[in-house]
Scaffold this motif. Structure first.
Motif, PDB file in Angstrom:
ATOM      1  N   PRO A 160       0.868  -1.438  -0.440  1.00 26.61           N
ATOM      2  CA  PRO A 160       0.431  -0.087   0.250  1.00 26.61           C
ATOM      3  C   PRO A 160       1.554   1.250   0.150  1.00 26.61           C
ATOM      4  N   ILE A 161       2.185   1.135   0.458  1.00 26.64           N
ATOM      5  CA  ILE A 161       2.577   2.098   0.372  1.00 26.64           C
ATOM      6  C   ILE A 161       3.624   3.154  -0.498  1.00 26.64           C
ATOM      7  N   ARG A 162       4.537   1.333  -1.186  1.00 23.58           N
ATOM      8  CA  ARG A 162       4.810   1.854  -2.452  1.00 23.58           C
ATOM      9  C   ARG A 162       3.518   2.279  -3.132  1.00 23.58           C
ATOM     10  N   LYS A 163       2.333   1.795  -3.901  1.00 22.87           N
ATOM     11  CA  LYS A 163       1.261   2.621  -4.566  1.00 22.87           C
ATOM     12  C   LYS A 163       0.886   4.041  -3.675  1.00 22.87           C
ATOM     13  N   ALA A 164       0.841   4.642  -2.667  1.00 26.43           N
ATOM     14  CA  ALA A 164       0.585   5.368  -2.123  1.00 26.43           C
ATOM     15  C   ALA A 164       1.904   6.520  -2.860  1.00 26.43           C
ATOM     16  N   CYS A 165       2.708   6.103  -2.825  1.00 22.19           N
ATOM     17  CA  CYS A 165       3.806   7.294  -3.292  1.00 22.19           C
ATOM     18  C   CYS A 165       3.701   7.207  -4.771  1.00 22.19           C
ATOM     19  N   VAL A 166       3.477   6.362  -5.710  1.00 22.47           N
ATOM     20  CA  VAL A 166       3.766   6.469  -7.236  1.00 22.47           C
ATOM     21  C   VAL A 166       2.442   7.297  -6.742  1.00 22.47           C
ATOM     22  N   GLN A 167       1.270   6.998  -6.598  1.00 19.03           N
ATOM     23  CA  GLN A 167      -0.389   8.277  -6.422  1.00 19.03           C
ATOM     24  C   GLN A 167       0.302   9.090  -6.684  1.00 19.03           C
ATOM     25  N   ALA A 168       0.673   9.861  -5.024  1.00 22.91           N
ATOM     26  CA  ALA A 168       1.617  11.037  -5.041  1.00 22.91           C
ATOM     27  C   ALA A 168       2.035  11.687  -5.933  1.00 22.91           C
ATOM     28  N   LEU A 169       3.342  10.946  -6.586  1.00 20.04           N
ATOM     29  CA  LEU A 169       4.300  10.926  -7.687  1.00 20.04           C
ATOM     30  C   LEU A 169       3.519  11.862  -8.417  1.00 20.04           C
ATOM     31  N   GLU A 170       2.457  10.929  -9.226  1.00 25.98           N
ATOM     32  CA  GLU A 170       1.889  11.498 -10.757  1.00 25.98           C
ATOM     33  C   GLU A 170       0.699  12.196 -10.439  1.00 25.98           C
ATOM     34  N   LYS A 171      -0.111  12.444  -9.078  1.00 25.04           N
ATOM     35  CA  LYS A 171      -0.918  13.501  -8.628  1.00 25.04           C
ATOM     36  C   LYS A 171      -0.062  14.534  -8.784  1.00 25.04           C
ATOM     37  N   GLU A 172       1.282  14.572  -8.371  1.00 21.79           N
ATOM     38  CA  GLU A 172       1.825  15.815  -8.620  1.00 21.79           C
ATOM     39  C   GLU A 172       2.830  16.620  -9.852  1.00 21.79           C
ATOM     40  N   PHE A 173       3.273  15.485 -10.735  1.00 21.18           N
ATOM     41  CA  PHE A 173       4.009  16.310 -11.397  1.00 21.18           C
ATOM     42  C   PHE A 173       3.225  15.191 -13.131  1.00 21.18           C
ATOM     43  N   GLY A 174       2.380  14.428 -12.699  1.00 24.82           N
ATOM     44  CA  GLY A 174       1.430  13.633 -14.248  1.00 24.82           C
ATOM     45  C   GLY A 174       2.963  13.111 -14.908  1.00 24.82           C
ATOM     46  N   ASP A 175       2.048  12.770 -16.016  1.00 21.53           N
ATOM     47  CA  ASP A 175       3.144  11.933 -16.978  1.00 21.53           C
ATOM     48  C   ASP A 175       4.326  12.760 -17.565  1.00 21.53           C
ATOM     49  N   GLN A 176       4.816  14.066 -16.676  1.00 23.12           N
ATOM     50  CA  GLN A 176       5.991  14.581 -16.284  1.00 23.12           C
ATOM     51  C   GLN A 176       7.499  13.305 -15.822  1.00 23.12           C
TER      52      GLN A 176
END
Ligand SMILES: Nc1ncnc2c1ncn2[C@@H]1O[C@H](COP(=O)(O)OP(=O)(O)OP(=O)(O)O)[C@@H](O)[C@H]1O
Ligand SMILES: [Mg+2]
Length: 366
Positions: free
Chosen positions: A56-72
């Motif tokens: 769950p934490i690994r997923k949360a990290c991916v989500q948080a970073l993609e939310k902030e930086f999108g597909d960059q």
């Protein structure tokens, strides 16, 4: 675009470990951060491989970073998991039904003598018995069973390294004394000693065992804590001499078992050196330290008096020669241990019918 460490950390600070209620950066869980253009990767470090929050934490990290930086940002598949500790493997203890810890307030009151002879007497009833010498600092079981020179074999079973206990008098035994010179064990401290006791317990090739008797070091301490944290101890037996029965040390050792976080039932007390009997006058009893103290103490505290062992020179000689008195069930002393074993079997039965199995203690240290 090239990310900075600060940018990544700022986002990861919003991800919390739910059980520790702190963010993963403050917890020091994010390590080995690599940034190459928009390709970002790091390792998430967990204390144990039983941490259910890892995925769950690994997923949360991916989500948080993609939310902030999108597909960059390219982050998927770039977060590795690392575990500092493998969860303990309990499979070697699976066949062990009852674990009985033999404790005392003070040193030298006869814990090892009682533990060894009780184990021999239990084995004589036909039960499958193990004896674990948990006195890492002063192992005495090898000498008392005359197996000092033994070196247990290590075998590999289903990918696990197991130590084959030494068999003597119908029981299986392990002691740190088989692996190190007893004088060297004396200087062991902390992690080394607790690591050793865990290894003897969890890596012993015990097989099916009805009673595992554990000979503890005197008093209370790290070894005791490690044992209750490592295996579910069914019950404790307190050994005391008559004059020490009422002293604070016994109370202290008892309260360790009774602590709300530990809650190991006390099966009863054994009064050692209860009276003196000369070998040539087996019917005479001389109460050197007063009579009835243990009985009174047990009654007052709602405990069973499991046994009374006299002082007989043979006990000491037996310990020295490595022939426990209980190996001869017809001798004066042997008879006392036959009684003790029967009472212990009764007490364990009673305990198991009245109480649920002991839960392993989990103590988190700050
Ligand atoms: N009932 C007894 N009659 C005669 N001697 C005894 C009796 N019980 C114990 N002893 C002797 O007293 C000494 C201490 O006993 P033992 O080693 O069993 O105590 P202990 O509580 O395990 O000590 P430690 O705290 O050092 O582990 C030994 O020499 C032992 O042989
Ligand atoms: Mg001892």
């Amino acid at each position: 675009m090239e990310f900075t460490t600060k940018q990544i950390f700022t986002v990861l600070r919003t991800v919390k470990h739910p059980q520790q209620n702190k963010d993963i950066i403050s917890l020091g869980m994010v390590q080995e951060l690599t940034i190459e253009g928009n390709n970002v990767g790091f390792t998430l470090v967990f204390q144990s491989d039983a941490d259910k929050m890892a995925e769950p934490i690994r997923k949360a990290c991916v989500q948080a970073l993609e939310k902030e930086f999108g597909d960059q940002i390219v982050i998927r598949g770039n977060i590795k998991l690392k575990y500092l500790k493998k969860e303990d493997d309990y499979s070697a203890m699976k066949g062990v039904k009852n674990i009985i810890a033999v404790a005392s307030g003070k040193g030298g009151v006869g814990k090892s003598t009682v533990a060894v002879n009780l184990a021999v007497a239990l084995a004589n009833t036909g039960a499958k018995v193990a004896l674990l010498d948990a006195d890492i600092y002063g192992p005495s079981v090898p000498k008392m069973l005359n197996i000092e020179g033994e070196r247990p074999q290590v075998v590999n079973e289903n990918g696990q390294e197991l130590i084959v206990p030494i068999e003597k008098y119908g029981l299986k035994t392990l002691s740190i004394g088989f692996f190190v010179n007893p004088d060297d064990a004396l200087i062991w401290r902390g992690a080394m000693a607790t690591g050793a006791i865990k290894q003897l317990l969890l890596q012993g090739k015990w097989g099916e065992i009805d009673y595992m008797v554990v000979d503890l070091p005197p008093g209370t301490g790290d070894i005791h804590l490690t044992i209750v944290q490592t295996v579910p101890v069914s019950g404790g037996i307190m050994v005391s001499t008559p004059q020490e029965m009422a002293l604070a040390d016994v109370k202290k050792a008892m309260s360790m078992f009774k602590q709300p976080t530990i809650k190991i039932p006390i099966l009863g007390v054994v009064e050692n050196m209860a009276w003196f009997t000369p070998e040539e006058l087996p019917d005479n009893k001389y109460y050197l330290f007063g009579e009835g103290g243990a009985k009174k103490y047990a009654e007052e505290n709602g405990l069973a008096l499991l046994g009374q062992i006299p002082i007989v020179k043979g006990v000491m000689d037996g310990g020295e020669k490595g022939v426990p008195v209980a190996a001869n069930p017809d001798s004066i002393m042997g008879k006392e241990f036959v009684k003790l074993a029967a009472n212990v079997i009764e007490a364990v039965k009673k305990r198991n019918s009245e109480l649920p199995p002991t839960q392993m203690v989990s103590i988190t240290r700050k």
